[in-house]
Design a protein around this motif. Sequence first.
Motif, mmCIF file in Angstrom:
data_model
loop_
_atom_site.group_PDB
_atom_site.id
_atom_site.type_symbol
_atom_site.label_atom_id
_atom_site.label_comp_id
_atom_site.label_asym_id
_atom_site.label_seq_id
_atom_site.Cartn_x
_atom_site.Cartn_y
_atom_site.Cartn_z
ATOM 1 N N TRP A 69 1.146 11.704 5.926
ATOM 2 C CA TRP A 69 1.386 13.044 5.368
ATOM 3 C C TRP A 69 1.137 14.128 6.412
ATOM 4 C CZ3 TRP A 69 4.553 12.859 1.821
ATOM 5 C CH2 TRP A 69 4.482 11.964 0.756
ATOM 6 N N GLU A 97 2.166 4.524 -2.977
ATOM 7 C CA GLU A 97 1.798 5.930 -2.848
ATOM 8 C C GLU A 97 2.950 6.819 -3.309
ATOM 9 O OE1 GLU A 97 -0.998 7.550 -1.795
ATOM 10 O OE2 GLU A 97 -2.038 5.619 -1.783
ATOM 11 N N ILE A 131 6.061 8.148 -0.956
ATOM 12 C CA ILE A 131 6.254 7.338 0.249
ATOM 13 C C ILE A 131 7.158 6.154 -0.077
ATOM 14 C CG2 ILE A 131 5.141 5.879 1.984
ATOM 15 C CD1 ILE A 131 2.718 7.625 1.885
ATOM 16 N N ASP A 149 -6.714 4.463 3.520
ATOM 17 C CA ASP A 149 -6.312 5.830 3.193
ATOM 18 C C ASP A 149 -6.168 6.700 4.440
ATOM 19 O OD1 ASP A 149 -9.006 5.956 3.731
ATOM 20 O OD2 ASP A 149 -9.536 7.121 1.950
ATOM 21 N N VAL A 174 -2.488 6.619 5.181
ATOM 22 C CA VAL A 174 -1.762 7.506 4.265
ATOM 23 C C VAL A 174 -1.933 8.960 4.694
ATOM 24 C CG1 VAL A 174 -1.574 8.303 1.878
ATOM 25 C CG2 VAL A 174 -1.980 5.872 2.356
ATOM 26 N N GLU A 175 -3.158 9.339 5.039
ATOM 27 C CA GLU A 175 -3.415 10.703 5.508
ATOM 28 C C GLU A 175 -2.611 11.002 6.771
ATOM 29 O OE1 GLU A 175 -7.602 10.925 6.098
ATOM 30 O OE2 GLU A 175 -8.095 10.756 3.968
ATOM 31 N N LEU A 207 0.825 -1.211 0.000
ATOM 32 C CA LEU A 207 0.000 0.000 0.000
ATOM 33 C C LEU A 207 0.857 1.258 0.000
ATOM 34 C CD1 LEU A 207 -2.699 1.630 0.569
ATOM 35 C CD2 LEU A 207 -2.134 1.310 2.990
ATOM 36 N N LEU A 208 1.811 1.320 0.924
ATOM 37 C CA LEU A 208 2.592 2.541 1.092
ATOM 38 C C LEU A 208 3.576 2.758 -0.047
ATOM 39 C CD1 LEU A 208 3.225 2.364 4.952
ATOM 40 C CD2 LEU A 208 1.498 3.687 3.716
#
Length: 229
Positions: A118, A26, A29, A111, A114-115, A22-23
């Motif tokens: 960041w 992105e 990342i 997500d 991920v948020e 997943l990461l």
Amino acid sequence: MLTATIVLADDHELVRQGLCSLLDGEPGIHVLGETSDSSKVLPLCRRLKPQVLVLDLMMPGPGGLAILQQVRQRLPNIKVVVISMHKQEAYVARALLSGASAYVPKDAPADHLVEAIWAVRTGKTYLSPHLDRQAVEQYLALEQEKQDAYELLTGREKEVLPLVAQSLTSKRIAEIMQISPRTVEIYRRNMMRKMGFRNLLDVIRYAQQKGLIEPPPQSPNDIRLNDSK
């Protein structure tokens, strides 16, 4: 372009593989390394120097909160995003008080993680929308009051607190501190009153959170972050 380098710590192989995929998918990342052993988290972070540590608190080995505190104390430039099966405000607040910058439950959409990454990279804190922010803030305020109260304890009362939290008898505490059991009882009562503790469980929880005693061994879990839709 802003980037985020990651070390991932989770004891479940499938979870780590899924999060790495997943990461790494992105933009910006990059996962530098991963571990399933909590005792290896600090050495790995020292070697790879990530910008963000994604940490599961429920790994086998040294307590997750203790590892979190060690990373924040010894490698303060690394931001920590906690992932956990627990959503109760007590768990969230203790992680934040121990130095976490973000908290994401494992049943949250991917997500959210991920948020969170960041957010912490830009100096912000992040709580998943799946958490009750108001309840967490109320608990944080209560815990902050207890931290302030701790500074009002005398030196001897501070010595008594972790010994009481280990469920030692007054007689045993007296032997350790080389004072009388009656004096121990006085220190114990004063400490309980100043801290607002109602019972032994309150003392144990506080001592574990503050790192005065080791937390109990934590059982692993297999709850995973859901794929974002």
